[in-house]
Design a protein around this motif. Structure first.
Motif, mmCIF file in Angstrom:
data_model
loop_
_atom_site.group_PDB
_atom_site.id
_atom_site.type_symbol
_atom_site.label_atom_id
_atom_site.label_comp_id
_atom_site.label_asym_id
_atom_site.label_seq_id
_atom_site.Cartn_x
_atom_site.Cartn_y
_atom_site.Cartn_z
ATOM 1 N N TRP A 1 37.418 -6.160 -43.620
ATOM 2 C CA TRP A 1 38.843 -6.089 -43.919
ATOM 3 C C TRP A 1 39.382 -4.665 -43.804
ATOM 4 N N LYS A 2 38.494 -3.731 -43.518
ATOM 5 C CA LYS A 2 38.892 -2.324 -43.457
ATOM 6 C C LYS A 2 38.850 -1.818 -42.016
ATOM 7 N N THR A 3 39.707 -0.860 -41.718
ATOM 8 C CA THR A 3 39.551 -0.117 -40.476
ATOM 9 C C THR A 3 38.372 0.825 -40.648
ATOM 10 N N MET A 4 37.462 0.811 -39.676
ATOM 11 C CA MET A 4 36.249 1.639 -39.740
ATOM 12 C C MET A 4 36.287 2.675 -38.610
ATOM 13 N N TYR A 5 35.801 3.869 -38.897
ATOM 14 C CA TYR A 5 35.737 4.940 -37.902
ATOM 15 C C TYR A 5 34.301 5.145 -37.440
ATOM 16 N N HIS A 6 34.142 5.325 -36.136
ATOM 17 C CA HIS A 6 32.826 5.571 -35.531
ATOM 18 C C HIS A 6 32.826 6.977 -34.933
ATOM 19 N N ALA A 7 31.966 7.845 -35.467
ATOM 20 C CA ALA A 7 31.847 9.213 -34.970
ATOM 21 C C ALA A 7 30.428 9.451 -34.472
ATOM 22 N N GLU A 8 30.286 10.418 -33.573
ATOM 23 C CA GLU A 8 28.984 10.763 -33.005
ATOM 24 C C GLU A 8 28.754 12.275 -33.069
ATOM 25 N N VAL A 9 27.508 12.677 -33.272
ATOM 26 C CA VAL A 9 27.134 14.097 -33.248
ATOM 27 C C VAL A 9 25.730 14.243 -32.682
ATOM 28 N N PHE A 10 25.361 15.496 -32.402
ATOM 29 C CA PHE A 10 23.984 15.835 -32.057
ATOM 30 C C PHE A 10 23.339 16.537 -33.251
ATOM 31 N N ILE A 11 22.061 16.243 -33.484
ATOM 32 C CA ILE A 11 21.250 16.957 -34.469
ATOM 33 C C ILE A 11 20.169 17.689 -33.690
ATOM 34 N N GLY A 12 20.076 18.994 -33.888
ATOM 35 C CA GLY A 12 19.217 19.814 -33.038
ATOM 36 C C GLY A 12 20.063 20.417 -31.944
ATOM 37 N N LEU A 13 19.903 21.724 -31.709
ATOM 38 C CA LEU A 13 20.868 22.448 -30.887
ATOM 39 C C LEU A 13 20.285 23.044 -29.617
ATOM 40 N N ASP A 14 19.135 22.554 -29.207
ATOM 41 C CA ASP A 14 18.509 23.060 -27.990
ATOM 42 C C ASP A 14 17.882 21.883 -27.251
ATOM 43 N N PRO A 15 17.853 21.926 -25.903
ATOM 44 C CA PRO A 15 17.252 20.807 -25.170
ATOM 45 C C PRO A 15 15.840 20.464 -25.626
#
Length: 556
Positions: A117-131
Motif C-alpha cells: 500500500w506504500k510507494t517504495m523507493y529502490h536505490a543502488e550503490v557500490f560497496i568497495g571502491l576499487d576494481p
C-alpha cells in the motif's frame, strides 16, 4: 570483483546460486508496481529535502557538484526520535544456532505484503571502491524514509559514470549475486517475541547476500547492515574484513609505512586515522571505519567514500563541519546572521551523527596497494600499558579475538546491560555473520605468513591514569619512525614492551600483577566459552586458547 545482477535461463531455479528462499522473498519486492527507481543522487536529495520533518539548514554542501549534487545543495538534518543508536539485540543471522529461518521468512513475507500500500523507493550503490573489490547493493525502502535512502547513497558509492565504468571492468565474483536489502522503518512489529524484539528486527541471510531491516529508524542500522553483507562476501573471497582505519605514512627515501587500527566507536580509531601529526608526515588515508585486506597481496580497499562520524566533538562553527553532507540526531538554531545552523556536541541526545565528504581527508585514496605493515588492536583495558608488541601469530590473532573495550553511546543496549562494563568484542567487529574462526585464521595468516607486525595500544586508562591522545600519537610516531625500543616484557616470551614515560608497569607490584592475571584469565574464559556459546558456532582453534594460557602461566 563484481557481483551478479543478471542470470541466463539455465542459471535460474531451485538450488542454484542466488535463488534461496529468503532471497527470493526479498528480491521479488523490488519489482512491484509500487516501486520507484531512484537513479541519481540529485533525485534522492530532492526527495529527502522535501520529506516531512527534514530540516534544511543554511549550511552549504562544500563542492557538492563533485558528489553528484547541485551547487546550491544544503546540509540536511533529520532526527529519528528517541532511538539514536544501534540495537544488537535485534540482529538475527541465518546459519547461527536457534535462528528459525522459516519463521523469519514468513515474517518478512508479511512485512513485504503490508508495504504494497506504500510507494517504495529502490536505490543502488557500490560497496568497495576499487576494481579489485566492488559489489553492488540494492535498497528498498518506503516513502517517508527518504533521508535514510539519501544517507545510504551518500555513505556508499552512488552510481557515478566513473564508478560504473570501473565496476564493469572489474572481475566477476562468479556465484556471488548482488546484495538486496528490504527495509521498513514503519513496521509495526510482531507477536512472535521468541524470534525477535517485538518491535524491531534485523534479519541477515548473508550466505545469499540479502537482509530485512524492520522497525529500525536509525541510519546506522542501514549502514552497518549493508557493510555486514559486504564483509561476509569479502570473507568468502580471501579478504580479512576490517572494522577500523588505515593510513599510509609516506616517509623519506621513497619508503612508506601502512598502519591499520582496529577499535569500536569511541576508541580513538578515527582520531588516529585522521591525525595530521603536526604536519610531520605526508599521510595518505584509506578510511577510518571500513576496509578489507587481501590476505595474499596484503593490499587494502576502502568500502565507503564518506565518513559517518560523531558530532559530539565538533562545535557548530568547527572547521571540520565545512565537509558535512547530512546530519542526524542533532538540534538546530538561528545564528546572528539569521542563518539556520546545526547545534552539535550531543546537547539534544547522545550519539549525534553526520556524514562527511571524502574531502574531509585531503589525501584520501580508495586503495593502498602497498602491503600493510602493522595491525594495532585498540583496547581500553586498564591492565595493558599504552603499547605492547605481540610476537607469536596465534597470540597476535587471539588478542584481537579478545579485544577488550567499553561500550559507547553508538549502541542502544538491552534492558539490564551495564553500559560501563568492560566487554570483549572480537576484532572490534560486532557485525560478523560468519564463524569467528574465519577472522582468527585470516589475521593469524597476516602475522605468520605475511610478516605483519601486531601491537596493542591502550587508549583508555592504565591503572587509573588516563592515556591521552598525545601519548598514543607519540607512541605510534615512534613505531613508524623505527625509534620505538621494544624489549621483552617481564616473563612473557611473546610480548614485548616499549616503555612510555609515566606508564611503566611494575610486575613486582602484587596488586597490578593480580589484576593483569585476572584480565588475561577473562580472555581465557571468553575463548573457552565459545566452545558452548551458540552451540560452538564461534569456537576457536586450540592454538588460540593455548597462546592465552601460556601468558597466564608465565605470570605465575
Amino acid at each position: 570483483m563484481s557481483t551478479k545482477a543478471y542470470f541466463k535461463h539455465d542459471e535460474i531455479g531451485a538450488n542454484k546460486p542466488g535463488f534461496s528462499r529468503t532471497r527470493s522473498i526479498i528480491e521479488a519486492a523490488f519489482y512491484g508496481n509500487n516501486v520507484v527507481k531512484i537513479n541519481t543522487l540529485k533525485e534522492a536529495y530532492e526527495l529527502a529535502k522535501n520529506s516531512p520533518g527534514t530540516i534544511v539548514t543554511d549550511m552549504p554542501v562544500y563542492r557538492g557538484e563533485e558528489f553528484g549534487l547541485e551547487p546550491d545543495a544544503k546540509v540536511l538534518l533529520f532526527n529519528d526520535g528517541s532511538i539514536t543508536g544501534r540495537y544488537a539485540a535485534a540482529r538475527r543471522i541465518a546459519g547461527e544456532p536457534n535462528v528459525n529461518c522459516d519463521k523469519l521468512d514468513k515474517l518478512v513475507m508479511d512485512a513485504i505484503y503490508d508495504c504494497r500500500w506504500k510507494t517504495m523507493y529502490h536505490a543502488e550503490v557500490f560497496i568497495g571502491l576499487d576494481p579489485e573489490f566492488m559489489v553492488k547493493a540494492h535498497l528498498l525502502i518506503p516513502e517517508g524514509e527518504e533521508n535514510i535512502m539519501y544517507n545510504w547513497m551518500l555513505n556508499f558509492q552512488y552510481m557515478s559514470d566513473n564508478y560504473i565504468k570501473m565496476y564493469k571492468s572489474s572481475r566477476p565474483l562468479g556465484d556471488e549475486p548482488d546484495i538486496y536489502i528490504f527495509s521498513d522503518p514503519q513496521w509495526k512489529g510482531t507477536t512472535q517475541t521468541d524470534i525477535s524484539d517485538p518491535n524491531c528486527l534485523c534479519y541477515f541471510n548473508t550466505p545469499t547476500n540479502c537482509a530485512a531491516i524492520l522497525g529500525m529508524r536509525y541510519f546506522g542500522e542501514h549502514k552497518k547492515g549493508t557493510l555486514t553483507i559486504g564483509w561476509a562476501i569479502a570473507n568468502r573471497n580471501g579478504y580479512a574484513s576490517c572494522h577500523g582505519g588505515q593510513k599510509r605514512y609516506n616517509l623519506a627515501n621513497g619508503k612508506s609505512y601502512v598502519a591499520s587500527v582496529f577499535g569500536l566507536s569511541g576508541s580513538g580509531k578515527s582520531t588516529i586515522t585522521h591525525a595530521k601529526h603536526g604536519g610531520k608526515y605526508d599521510v595518505t588515508v584509506l578510511h577510518d571505519d571500513a576496509f578489507v585486506i587481501n590476505t595474499e597481496t596484503c593490499s587494502s580497499v576502502a568500502m565507503e567514500p564518506t565518513y559517518f562520524d560523531k558530532t559530539q566533538d565538533y562545535p557548530t562553527y568547527c572547521d571540520d563541519n565545512k565537509y558535512l553532507l547530512t546530519a542526524q540526531n542533532c538540534s538546530a538554531t538561528i545564528d546572528e546572521d539569521g542563518k539556520l545552523v546545526l547545534v552539535t556536541e550531543d546537547i539534544r541526545n547522545g550519539n549525534g551523527r553526520a556524514i562527511k565528504s571524502k574531502l574531509w581527508s585531503p589525501n584520501r585514496v580508495d586503495k593502498i596497494a602497498e602491503p600493510v605493515n602493522a595491525i594495532f588492536w585498540i583496547m581500553k583495558d586498564p591492565t595493558i600499558p599504552p603499547i605492547v608488541k605481540l610476537k607469536g601469530a596465534s597470540l597476535a590473532s587471539v588478542m584481537g579475538a579478545t579485544l577488550a573495550t567499553k561500550r559507547t553511546t553508538a549502541e542502544r543496549l538491552a534492558p539490564g546491560v551495564d553500559p560501563n562494563a568492560l566487554v570483549v568484542e572480537p576484532y572490534a567487529n560486532p557485525f560478523r555473520t560468519y564463524p569467528l574462526a574465519n577472522d582468527y585464521e585470516k589475521f593469524k595468516k597476516l602475522v605468520a605468513e605475511k610478516n605483519v607486525d601486531c601491537y596493542i595500544i591502550n587508549t583508555g586508562d592504565f591503572m587509573g591514569k588516563k592515556v591521552k591522545p598525545a601519548d598514543t600519537l607519540g607512541i605510534i610516531e615512534a613505531v613508524v619512525e623505527g625509534k620505538a625500543n621494544f624489549k621483552q616484557w617481564g616473563p612473557f616470551e611473546d610480548i614485548e614492551i616499549f616503555e612510555w614515560e609515566g606508564f611503566v608497569p611494575d610486575l613486582n607490584d602484587p596488586e597490578y600483577k593480580a589484576q593483569l592475571k585476572a584480565r588475561m584469565n577473562d580472555r581465557v574464559k571468553f575463548v573457552e566459552s565459545r566452545n558452548e556459546f551458540k552451540d560452538g558456532y564461534d569456537k576457536l582453534p586450540e592454538d588460540a586458547l593455548a597462546a592465552l594460557k601460556k601468558v597466564v602461566s608465565e605470570l605465575e
